[in-house]
Design a protein around this motif. Structure first.
Motif, PDB file in Angstrom:
ATOM      1  N   SER A  67       0.823  -1.205   0.000  1.00  0.00           N
ATOM      2  CA  SER A  67       0.000   0.000   0.000  1.00  0.00           C
ATOM      3  C   SER A  67       0.860   1.260   0.000  1.00  0.00           C
ATOM      4  CB  SER A  67      -0.924  -0.006   1.226  1.00  0.00           C
ATOM      5  OG  SER A  67      -1.621   1.209   1.346  1.00  0.00           O
ATOM      6  N   THR A  68       1.936   1.262   0.795  1.00  0.00           N
ATOM      7  CA  THR A  68       2.775   2.456   0.898  1.00  0.00           C
ATOM      8  C   THR A  68       3.563   2.704  -0.378  1.00  0.00           C
ATOM      9  OG1 THR A  68       2.974   2.063   3.276  1.00  0.00           O
ATOM     10  CG2 THR A  68       4.545   3.587   2.287  1.00  0.00           C
ATOM     11  N   MET A  69       4.049   1.634  -1.009  1.00  0.00           N
ATOM     12  CA  MET A  69       4.877   1.847  -2.190  1.00  0.00           C
ATOM     13  C   MET A  69       4.061   2.299  -3.397  1.00  0.00           C
ATOM     14  SD  MET A  69       5.819  -1.970  -3.574  1.00  0.00           S
ATOM     15  CE  MET A  69       4.644  -2.940  -4.545  1.00  0.00           C
ATOM     16  N   LEU A  70       2.745   2.111  -3.353  1.00  0.00           N
ATOM     17  CA  LEU A  70       1.888   2.556  -4.453  1.00  0.00           C
ATOM     18  C   LEU A  70       1.297   3.947  -4.220  1.00  0.00           C
ATOM     19  CD1 LEU A  70      -0.052  -0.754  -5.240  1.00  0.00           C
ATOM     20  CD2 LEU A  70       1.916   0.199  -6.452  1.00  0.00           C
ATOM     21  N   LYS A  71       1.603   4.569  -3.083  1.00  0.00           N
ATOM     22  CA  LYS A  71       1.037   5.882  -2.770  1.00  0.00           C
ATOM     23  C   LYS A  71       1.907   6.997  -3.341  1.00  0.00           C
ATOM     24  CE  LYS A  71      -1.133   4.611   1.650  1.00  0.00           C
ATOM     25  NZ  LYS A  71      -1.101   4.833   3.116  1.00  0.00           N
ATOM     26  N   PRO A  72       1.299   8.004  -3.913  1.00  0.00           N
ATOM     27  CA  PRO A  72       2.069   9.198  -4.271  1.00  0.00           C
ATOM     28  C   PRO A  72       2.405  10.009  -3.022  1.00  0.00           C
ATOM     29  CG  PRO A  72      -0.230   9.522  -4.806  1.00  0.00           C
ATOM     30  CD  PRO A  72      -0.105   8.100  -4.342  1.00  0.00           C
ATOM     31  N   LEU A  73       3.206  11.047  -3.203  1.00  0.00           N
ATOM     32  CA  LEU A  73       3.641  11.850  -2.064  1.00  0.00           C
ATOM     33  C   LEU A  73       2.474  12.523  -1.360  1.00  0.00           C
ATOM     34  CD1 LEU A  73       5.960  12.980  -0.385  1.00  0.00           C
ATOM     35  CD2 LEU A  73       6.187  14.838  -2.057  1.00  0.00           C
ATOM     36  N   SER A  74       1.463  12.927  -2.120  1.00  0.00           N
ATOM     37  CA  SER A  74       0.307  13.588  -1.505  1.00  0.00           C
ATOM     38  C   SER A  74      -0.438  12.654  -0.561  1.00  0.00           C
ATOM     39  CB  SER A  74      -0.642  14.092  -2.606  1.00  0.00           C
ATOM     40  OG  SER A  74      -1.076  13.010  -3.426  1.00  0.00           O
ATOM     41  N   ASP A  75      -0.545  11.378  -0.915  1.00  0.00           N
ATOM     42  CA  ASP A  75      -1.207  10.411  -0.032  1.00  0.00           C
ATOM     43  C   ASP A  75      -0.343  10.075   1.182  1.00  0.00           C
ATOM     44  OD1 ASP A  75      -3.330  10.392  -1.718  1.00  0.00           O
ATOM     45  OD2 ASP A  75      -2.904   8.445  -2.623  1.00  0.00           O
ATOM     46  N   LEU A  76       0.989  10.060   1.006  1.00  0.00           N
ATOM     47  CA  LEU A  76       1.874   9.788   2.136  1.00  0.00           C
ATOM     48  C   LEU A  76       1.828  10.907   3.164  1.00  0.00           C
ATOM     49  CD1 LEU A  76       4.987   8.352   0.241  1.00  0.00           C
ATOM     50  CD2 LEU A  76       3.402   7.074   1.681  1.00  0.00           C
ATOM     51  N   LEU A  77       1.632  12.129   2.714  1.00  0.00           N
ATOM     52  CA  LEU A  77       1.562  13.265   3.631  1.00  0.00           C
ATOM     53  C   LEU A  77       0.176  13.482   4.206  1.00  0.00           C
ATOM     54  CD1 LEU A  77       3.756  15.804   1.626  1.00  0.00           C
ATOM     55  CD2 LEU A  77       4.421  14.448   3.608  1.00  0.00           C
ATOM     56  N   ASP A  78      -0.833  12.797   3.661  1.00  0.00           N
ATOM     57  CA  ASP A  78      -2.204  12.944   4.126  1.00  0.00           C
ATOM     58  C   ASP A  78      -2.496  11.884   5.186  1.00  0.00           C
ATOM     59  OD1 ASP A  78      -4.863  13.381   4.532  1.00  0.00           O
ATOM     60  OD2 ASP A  78      -5.452  13.279   2.417  1.00  0.00           O
ATOM     61  N   PRO A  79      -2.730  12.247   6.449  1.00  0.00           N
ATOM     62  CA  PRO A  79      -2.967  11.235   7.499  1.00  0.00           C
ATOM     63  C   PRO A  79      -4.293  10.504   7.349  1.00  0.00           C
ATOM     64  CG  PRO A  79      -3.285  13.448   8.374  1.00  0.00           C
ATOM     65  CD  PRO A  79      -2.744  13.617   6.984  1.00  0.00           C
ATOM     66  N   THR A  80      -5.219  11.031   6.544  1.00  0.00           N
ATOM     67  CA  THR A  80      -6.503  10.353   6.360  1.00  0.00           C
ATOM     68  C   THR A  80      -6.406   9.157   5.422  1.00  0.00           C
ATOM     69  OG1 THR A  80      -7.124  11.861   4.553  1.00  0.00           O
ATOM     70  CG2 THR A  80      -7.736  12.502   6.795  1.00  0.00           C
ATOM     71  N   VAL A  81      -5.355   9.083   4.622  1.00  0.00           N
ATOM     72  CA  VAL A  81      -5.162   7.955   3.696  1.00  0.00           C
ATOM     73  C   VAL A  81      -4.319   6.909   4.409  1.00  0.00           C
ATOM     74  CG1 VAL A  81      -4.266   7.231   1.466  1.00  0.00           C
ATOM     75  CG2 VAL A  81      -5.280   9.499   1.717  1.00  0.00           C
ATOM     76  N   ARG A  82      -4.912   5.756   4.673  1.00  0.00           N
ATOM     77  CA  ARG A  82      -4.218   4.721   5.436  1.00  0.00           C
ATOM     78  C   ARG A  82      -3.840   3.531   4.560  1.00  0.00           C
ATOM     79  NH1 ARG A  82      -4.019   5.042  10.786  1.00  0.00           N
ATOM     80  NH2 ARG A  82      -3.852   2.779  10.956  1.00  0.00           N
ATOM     81  N   TRP A  83      -4.793   2.815   4.036  1.00  0.00           N
ATOM     82  CA  TRP A  83      -4.495   1.589   3.301  1.00  0.00           C
ATOM     83  C   TRP A  83      -4.656   1.748   1.796  1.00  0.00           C
ATOM     84  CZ3 TRP A  83      -2.108  -2.403   5.473  1.00  0.00           C
ATOM     85  CH2 TRP A  83      -2.145  -2.548   6.858  1.00  0.00           C
ATOM     86  N   ILE A  84      -5.763   2.289   1.374  1.00  0.00           N
ATOM     87  CA  ILE A  84      -6.054   2.368  -0.061  1.00  0.00           C
ATOM     88  C   ILE A  84      -5.661   3.750  -0.573  1.00  0.00           C
ATOM     89  CG2 ILE A  84      -7.836   2.197  -1.830  1.00  0.00           C
ATOM     90  CD1 ILE A  84      -9.407   0.410   0.069  1.00  0.00           C
ATOM     91  N   PRO A  85      -4.685   3.840  -1.494  1.00  0.00           N
ATOM     92  CA  PRO A  85      -4.291   5.155  -2.021  1.00  0.00           C
ATOM     93  C   PRO A  85      -5.346   5.727  -2.962  1.00  0.00           C
ATOM     94  CG  PRO A  85      -3.069   3.409  -3.113  1.00  0.00           C
ATOM     95  CD  PRO A  85      -3.855   2.742  -2.025  1.00  0.00           C
ATOM     96  N   ARG A  86      -5.420   7.045  -2.991  1.00  0.00           N
ATOM     97  CA  ARG A  86      -6.353   7.694  -3.915  1.00  0.00           C
ATOM     98  C   ARG A  86      -5.876   7.533  -5.356  1.00  0.00           C
ATOM     99  NH1 ARG A  86      -6.227  11.997   0.142  1.00  0.00           N
ATOM    100  NH2 ARG A  86      -8.171  11.971   1.351  1.00  0.00           N
ATOM    101  N   ASP A  87      -4.593   7.695  -5.548  1.00  0.00           N
ATOM    102  CA  ASP A  87      -3.988   7.512  -6.868  1.00  0.00           C
ATOM    103  C   ASP A  87      -2.833   6.531  -6.746  1.00  0.00           C
ATOM    104  OD1 ASP A  87      -5.660   9.453  -8.129  1.00  0.00           O
ATOM    105  OD2 ASP A  87      -4.410  11.039  -7.241  1.00  0.00           O
ATOM    106  N   ILE A  88      -2.701   5.668  -7.733  1.00  0.00           N
ATOM    107  CA  ILE A  88      -1.625   4.674  -7.743  1.00  0.00           C
ATOM    108  C   ILE A  88      -0.469   5.194  -8.595  1.00  0.00           C
ATOM    109  CG2 ILE A  88      -0.968   2.346  -8.450  1.00  0.00           C
ATOM    110  CD1 ILE A  88      -3.760   1.430  -7.799  1.00  0.00           C
ATOM    111  N   THR A  89       0.726   5.139  -8.048  1.00  0.00           N
ATOM    112  CA  THR A  89       1.910   5.587  -8.769  1.00  0.00           C
ATOM    113  C   THR A  89       2.966   4.484  -8.787  1.00  0.00           C
ATOM    114  OG1 THR A  89       3.644   7.261  -8.851  1.00  0.00           O
ATOM    115  CG2 THR A  89       2.891   6.600  -6.677  1.00  0.00           C
ATOM    116  N   TRP A  90       3.734   4.417  -9.870  1.00  0.00           N
ATOM    117  CA  TRP A  90       4.825   3.455  -9.997  1.00  0.00           C
ATOM    118  C   TRP A  90       6.190   4.131  -9.854  1.00  0.00           C
ATOM    119  CZ3 TRP A  90       2.714  -1.185  -9.876  1.00  0.00           C
ATOM    120  CH2 TRP A  90       1.428  -1.353 -10.403  1.00  0.00           C
TER     121      TRP A  90
END
Length: 327
Positions: A67-90
């Motif tokens: 879950s963490t490796m597929l999160k963009p920086l915006s999701d990593l900095l957002d505490p409301t995003v825990r398991w499922i990322p809003r956008d998937i990044t490679w």
């Protein structure tokens, strides 16, 4: 007369209904509770719940890693995003691939793990067979020394080993781990010797007697008869040794710091590669900017052993069972 007949008919109906419901109740009882406590639906349900909890405890780190490796920086900095990322990044996987120097480090780690594991299988099987079946003098002394090598922590002997390998010019090379494995002093070699000892002790003596009557020497008896029978034990030892050599960090951090660096060392250096401006001991800090990349790197490191275990799982479990059987 009719009333008596009606009463008898009602009694028969009641008895039939009672028998019917008693049989249904008995069947329900067998399904829910079972003939034995472990056969019923309740016991199976409890077992499935327990196994699900254990599976979740083991899979949670891997799920968090993915879950963490597929999160963009915006999701990593957002505490409301825990398991499922809003956008998937490679992007994290790409950065980890280049930061680890993955092809080169993977080749180094694979070479180290495979060669040392094969050497451990060969040497430990020979030692285990000698300790189990041959009249070795002072066998009790050698058994005690083998146990002693297993009990001594590597931190106690790391400085003498470093001095020896440095004088021999073996640092930052495969021979730092291959030579001890060829001498029966590889990683967890004492445990592997006892695994082979247990297996060879379980084999019937009639095999050796028949081979010796046919004129087979000790070497031919071991290579031609005993070693093929020990394929399950060899597989268990190889997989255990492969995983330990693949995941080891302390010893490579002392002996393999330049050039011949495995994936575990490259992972420890990843933070400095991603942020070369950071100074001091920054390997263990939690940096949200690079957290996704480090999780991607960790997942790329554990992926090959997971694939190997999935492929060899059936034979591995069979080998674990057979190495503990005493006939």
């Amino acid at each position: 007369m009719k009333s008596e007949l009606k009463i008898e008919i009602d009694k028969m109906k009641n008895s039939i209904l009672t028998m019917f419901w008693s049989r249904r109740a008995q069947k329900v009882k067998l399904v829910v509770i079972g003939r034995n406590v472990s056969d019923g639906l309740i016991a199976k349900l409890l077992i499935y719940i327990l196994l699900s909890i254990v599976a979740y405890l083991y899979l949670q780190p891997i799920l968090y890693m993915v879950s963490t490796m597929l999160k963009p920086l915006s999701d990593l900095l957002d505490p409301t995003v825990r398991w499922i990322p809003r956008d998937i990044t490679w992007e994290n996987i790409t950065k980890a691939y280049h930061g680890l120097q993955y092809p080169k480090a993977l080749l180094v780690t694979s070479t180290l793990a495979i060669t040392c594991s094969v050497a451990s299988v060969i040497i430990c099987s020979m030692t285990g067979y000698a300790m189990a079946r041959l009249p070795v003098p002072f066998k009790w002394l050698f058994s005690g020394l083998i146990i002693l090598t297993f009990l001594i922590p590597p931190q106690v002997i790391i400085i003498p080993l470093y001095v020896i390998f440095s004088k021999l010019g073996l640092l930052n090379s495969l021979f730092v781990f291959l030579i001890p494995a060829l001498l029966g002093q590889g990683m967890k070699a004492a445990l592997f010797i006892f695994i082979f000892m247990q297996f060879f002790k379980s084999q019937p003596a009639s095999l050796e007697e028949a081979a010796k009557l046919d004129g087979a020497s000790t070497v031919r008896l071991f290579v031609g008869i005993m070693l093929p029978l020990a394929r399950s034990a060899c597989l268990v030892v190889f997989l255990f040794s492969f995983i330990w050599y693949w995941n080891m960090y302390y010893e490579p951090s002392m002996f393999l710091t330049k050039g011949f660096t495995p994936l575990s060392i490259r992972l420890g250096m990843l933070e400095e590669v991603l942020n070369p401006t950071l100074l001091g001991n920054t390997r263990n800090i939690v940096n949200p900017i690079t957290e996704g990349t480090k999780m991607a790197a960790a997942f790329m490191i554990i992926l090959p052993p997971i694939i190997i275990f999935i492929i060899l799982q059936r034979w591995f479990i069979t080998g674990i069972e057979r190495t503990g059987i005493v006939e």
